[in-house]
Structure formats: C-alpha cells, structure tokens
Design a protein around this motif. Structure first.
Motif, PDB file in Angstrom:
ATOM      1  N   ILE A   1      -4.917   1.294   8.526  1.00  0.00           N
ATOM      2  CA  ILE A   1      -5.151   2.338   7.527  1.00  0.00           C
ATOM      3  C   ILE A   1      -5.067   3.722   8.182  1.00  0.00           C
ATOM      4  O   ILE A   1      -4.435   4.644   7.652  1.00  0.00           O
ATOM      5  CB  ILE A   1      -6.522   2.154   6.847  1.00  0.00           C
ATOM      6  CG1 ILE A   1      -6.513   0.878   5.998  1.00  0.00           C
ATOM      7  CG2 ILE A   1      -6.869   3.362   5.987  1.00  0.00           C
ATOM      8  CD1 ILE A   1      -7.900   0.422   5.573  1.00  0.00           C
TER       9      ILE A   1
ATOM     10  N   SER B   1       0.826  -1.206   0.000  1.00  0.00           N
ATOM     11  CA  SER B   1       0.000   0.000   0.000  1.00  0.00           C
ATOM     12  C   SER B   1       0.861   1.256   0.000  1.00  0.00           C
ATOM     13  O   SER B   1       0.560   2.240  -0.685  1.00  0.00           O
ATOM     14  CB  SER B   1      -0.924   0.022   1.219  1.00  0.00           C
ATOM     15  OG  SER B   1      -1.914  -0.966   1.074  1.00  0.00           O
TER      16      SER B   1
ATOM     17  N   TRP C   1      -5.335   8.531  -0.102  1.00  0.00           N
ATOM     18  CA  TRP C   1      -5.572   7.377   0.766  1.00  0.00           C
ATOM     19  C   TRP C   1      -6.991   6.839   0.604  1.00  0.00           C
ATOM     20  O   TRP C   1      -7.210   5.644   0.489  1.00  0.00           O
ATOM     21  CB  TRP C   1      -5.340   7.729   2.244  1.00  0.00           C
ATOM     22  CG  TRP C   1      -3.942   7.461   2.666  1.00  0.00           C
ATOM     23  CD1 TRP C   1      -3.008   8.382   3.026  1.00  0.00           C
ATOM     24  CD2 TRP C   1      -3.296   6.184   2.768  1.00  0.00           C
ATOM     25  NE1 TRP C   1      -1.829   7.762   3.333  1.00  0.00           N
ATOM     26  CE2 TRP C   1      -1.978   6.417   3.188  1.00  0.00           C
ATOM     27  CE3 TRP C   1      -3.706   4.870   2.530  1.00  0.00           C
ATOM     28  CZ2 TRP C   1      -1.065   5.388   3.384  1.00  0.00           C
ATOM     29  CZ3 TRP C   1      -2.793   3.838   2.726  1.00  0.00           C
ATOM     30  CH2 TRP C   1      -1.493   4.104   3.156  1.00  0.00           C
TER      31      TRP C   1
ATOM     32  N   ILE D   1      -7.439   3.010  -0.797  1.00  0.00           N
ATOM     33  CA  ILE D   1      -8.097   1.959  -0.015  1.00  0.00           C
ATOM     34  C   ILE D   1      -9.325   1.439  -0.756  1.00  0.00           C
ATOM     35  O   ILE D   1      -9.550   0.229  -0.869  1.00  0.00           O
ATOM     36  CB  ILE D   1      -8.475   2.500   1.385  1.00  0.00           C
ATOM     37  CG1 ILE D   1      -7.215   2.869   2.167  1.00  0.00           C
ATOM     38  CG2 ILE D   1      -9.300   1.475   2.144  1.00  0.00           C
ATOM     39  CD1 ILE D   1      -6.235   1.735   2.366  1.00  0.00           C
TER      40      ILE D   1
END
Lengths: 243, 254
Positions: free
Chosen positions: B226, B60, B188, B192
């Motif tokens: 996250i 990520s 972000w 995600i």
C-alpha cells in the motif's frame, strides 16, 4: 488601415458606487496620441478600461469611429503597467498570441513574433520566460505583443510607470519610434514630462472631470516651460503624485 | 556522505525491528507475535511469485485511477464553474459545503445501499474522497488568477474560448495540482478502508483478510505494498505537476 477615433459623450464612470468622472465629453482624433494625466483616483485608468470595453459606461456613451463601444475588441488593445504577460509563455509565444487570435497561420507566427521582438530591441531573448526578463524587458515584450495584434487604437495604462528612469526614457523613445500614424494612442500617465513628450494633446483630469486640455505644438523637441506650468497648474500641485 | 546519512534512519528502524521481534520483547508493546523483517521478506518473495498479488495490485490501481480520474474531471469542472459564475455558485455551493465535512469513508454504508455492485461503491468512495480537495483548490485557483491576464487577452481580440484555453487552463494548473496531490492522498486512505470493509479483491482487502487468518507477515507485506502504491501514484502526480508548472518563478516551486 487608419487609427480609431473616439468620441466620449457626457460619460459618467463609476468605480464601485463612487462616480470618478462626471459628464466628460472629449474627442480623440484618429492617429493622435492623447496623453491623459491626473492624480491617482481621478478616474484615468477607469476611463481607459471603458475605452477598451472592459467596463460599461453608466451614463453617456463612447463611440469608436461612430459606433458605440460594446465589449472588447482587437481594435482597442490595452497595455498594462506590469504583469500582463502570460508567465507560462515565452516572449515569442506571448507576442504570437495576438497573431493566433488574428488567424495568422501557425507556420508564420514565430517568425513574425521574432520580428516584433527585434523591433523592440529584444532579439536573442525570444525563448525566455517572463520570469527570466527584467521589468523593462517585460514591458518591451508587452509593447511588441500589443502592437503585433495591429490594433487601431492602443490604450496604455501607465505602461512605463514601474520602470526606473533610464529604462523609462528608453521605452518612451522606443514608443515614439514604433508608433505609426495608423494607430491612435491613449496614454494614461501621471508623469507630466512624459505626457508632454509623447502626447499631441494632454487631457488633464481632476475634480471629477476634464480640468484642462493642452495642445502640444510640433515639433516637440523643445517643450515650453509655460506649457508644463499650465499642466501642473491644472493638476493642482498638492495632489500631484511623486514617482 | 549524504547518502550514508540518509540511510541511517531506515537501517536503524530495520535493526530495531529485528532485535525487538527476534527476542520477543514484551515491554509496553508486544513483539512476541509480531513477524520480524526476515519473515516479512520471505513472505514478500513468496507473494511476488503468485498471480493473486498482481491481481490485487491491478484491482486497487484500477479502482483508484477510476475514482481519481472522475474526481479530477468533475471536481475541476465544477470548481471552475462555481468560481466563474456566481449563479452557478449559489446553486451548487450550499450542498457542496454541507457535504464537504463528511469524511468519504463515512459514506460506505450509503455506497453499499445505493450501488448494485460492490465495485461501484468502492470507486464511489474513492471519488468522493478526492473530489472535494480537487474542487476546492480549482475554485481557489480560478479566483486567484490575476485579472490582467484575461483582460489583456480579451483586448487583444480573444473571445471566451481563447481565454479559457490560453489563460484559465494553464493559469490554474499550479493550484489544481496542489488539489490533485491532496486528493490522491485521501483517495488512497479511503480506498484501502473501503476495501477492508467491503472488498473482495484489492490490497486493502488482502491485508485485512491476512489479519483475520492470523497471517501477520502477510499483513506487513500488504502494508508495504500500500505504501509503495501510494508513493508511486503521488510521485506521478508530483512529476506531472512540475512539468506543467515549469514556468513558475523559482521561489514558488519546491
């Protein structure tokens, strides 16, 4: 190195669509201090910007040492009323900027900049950012920066206009002190006394042209009341700005 | 004293969470299937000991940093270009203004169609998300530069390169960093989401796949991860921004 001479031949300057100056013809001798006075909107700042090469002349032409002015040059440095220092650079690094542009070796720049700052009375404040200096101190830095580039002509746009009376008087003294005959100065001001104090000649602008051109006799320790009256008359009392 | 005060809300949240889940409360919301803090903590500890957790993390991070870096460079360059040149603006801005209102996440089908590899598609989504805020804020920052700075440098003999290096670049940093912060945030969100839709690795994918296999503690661990990653990257941008704009007057800094 000598000061730059200017010849303005029948120039017309526009601000937007409006012609602020029409058919102006004027000579500026090498090494003289020409004060340009006039009410707001008379085109004095526009004239200065044209001399600096920041804007092009619509009609007529401006010659610097006989060569038409095209674009800016280190020979013709413009000093602003305020806020022209780069805020992220310390006083020293602001003054070092024209040195870098002129190609002075990096190792020598700081020392030379400090010497200029000392000349304008700012020794000890070299490391300050503009935000940590007073208005008067900032103008001193700007003066040092302008002169450090060794321009042959310094064009000043109300350089002391934003300062209080006492600081203003100090700056005027300082300018007279650091000014050398190898530099031509065109000083735009709306302060009659400043014009008479600093100028070898005073060009009064008004009504879209040159209203009067007054020679100031030397020594200028004693400015004559009649001269002041003449400049004021040329300015026209109702349009005179108050500071 | 202040630290105690500041600890109140997180601790209250944890306490409430524990009470609600331990007692399987079902009132408006259902907490009977919801994992409690202790379960989540145990799962977190377990995952921290597995290599998969770090692979997802790295995956990520690589995606977001690639997309964000591309957006920062291209958005910055294009923003500066259209602010400086009217012709470039006329040429490019109509398309940009048309594309700007489209949420980057809506581009997922297009990304899947266009890019041969999944990976490129996800980076593209991340890039698209960060690009617009960065471009727009750069454009505004360039336009808002006081003309006196540039004019002073030019009348000191500075040319184009000097103006670019000594006035434009440092002068726009405060505005650009505003855009970078916003860009990082939306990047972000979109990363995600894209990972949840079409990823094969990454914290977003892992979180969603935990949900599909009814591993609810795993979902919460993913969400917390996250959050931590988002905080870390935003804080990095913030710190860099403060360093680059230390010269701002006190009232303009936060």
């Amino acid at each position: 190195m000598t000061g730059l001479s200017f010849r303005l031949e029948d120039i017309t300057l526009r601000y937007g669509a409006r012609a602020v100056l029409r058919d102006l013809t004027l000579d500026v001798a090498a090494g003289e201090i020409l004060a340009v006075a006039g009410p707001s909107g008379c085109g004095k700042s526009t004239l200065l910007r044209a001399l600096a090469g920041l804007l092009t002349v619509g009609e007529g032409r401006i010659l610097a040492d006989g060569v038409p002015v095209r674009g800016t040059s280190a020979d013709r440095a413009l000093m602003f009323q305020d806020d022209a220092l780069l805020p992220w650079r310390t006083a020293r690094r602001n003054v070092a900027l024209p040195l870098a542009i002129r190609g002075v070796p990096r190792a020598q720049r700081a020392a030379r900049a400090d010497a200029w700052l000392a000349r304008v009375g700012l020794a000890g404040l070299e490391g300050r950012l503009p935000r940590d200096l007073s208005g008067g101190q900032r103008q001193r830095v700007q003066l040092a920066r302008t002169l450090a580039g060794r321009p042959r002509a310094v064009l000043m746009d109300e350089p002391f206009g934003a300062l209080d009376a006492q600081t203003r008087a100090e700056m005027q003294r300082l300018l007279a002190e650091v000014w050398s005959a190898s530099t031509t100065v065109v000083l735009v001001t709306h302060d009659v006394d400043e014009a008479l104090l600093l100028g070898d000649r005073v060009a009064v602008l008004g009504g879209g042209g040159l209203a009067d051109l007054v020679e100031v006799p030397r020594p200028r320790t004693n400015v004559d009341a009649p001269l002041r009256a003449r400049v004021l008359a040329a300015l026209g009392a109702p349009t005179l700005e108050t500071t | 004293m202040r630290i105690l005060l500041r600890a109140v809300s997180p601790l209250a949240f944890l306490g409430l969470w524990h009470v609600l889940t331990a007692n399987d409360v079902v009132f408006l919301l259902r907490f009977d299937r919801f994992p409690g803090p202790a379960e989540v903590l145990a799962e977190f500890a377990r995952q921290l000991a597995t290599p998969v957790y770090y692979q997802d993390l790295a995956q990520s991070l690589v995606r977001i940093l690639t997309g964000f870096a591309l957006a920062a460079v291209l958005g910055g360059l294009l923003g500066a270009l259209v602010a400086r040149s009217r012709r470039a603006g006329d040429l490019v801005l109509p398309l940009v203004e048309l594309a700007r209102p489209i949420p980057a996440i809506a581009l997922v089908p297009i990304a899947i169609l266009l890019f041969p590899a999944n990976e490129q598609g996800i980076v593209f989504i991340t890039f698209a998300a960060a690009f617009f805020p960065i471009m727009v804020s750069t454009r505004h920052a360039v336009r808002a530069l006081p003309t006196a700075w540039e004019e002073a440098v030019r009348t000191l003999g500075g040319g184009r390169v000097r103006v670019l290096r000594s006035v434009l670049l440092p002068g726009i940093l405060p505005g650009v960093f505003g855009g970078l912060s916003v860009g990082m945030g939306v990047a972000w969100i979109c990363l995600i989401s894209a990972e949840m839709i079409s990823g094969q690795f990454g914290v977003g994918y892992r979180t969603w796949s935990a949900y599909t296999v009814v591993d609810y503690p795993g979902v919460i661990v993913g969400i917390i991860t996250i959050g931590l990653l988002g905080f870390l990257t935003s804080a990095t941008v913030e710190v860099l921004g403060r360093r680059a704009t230390r010269w701002l007057p006190a009232e303009a800094r936060r």
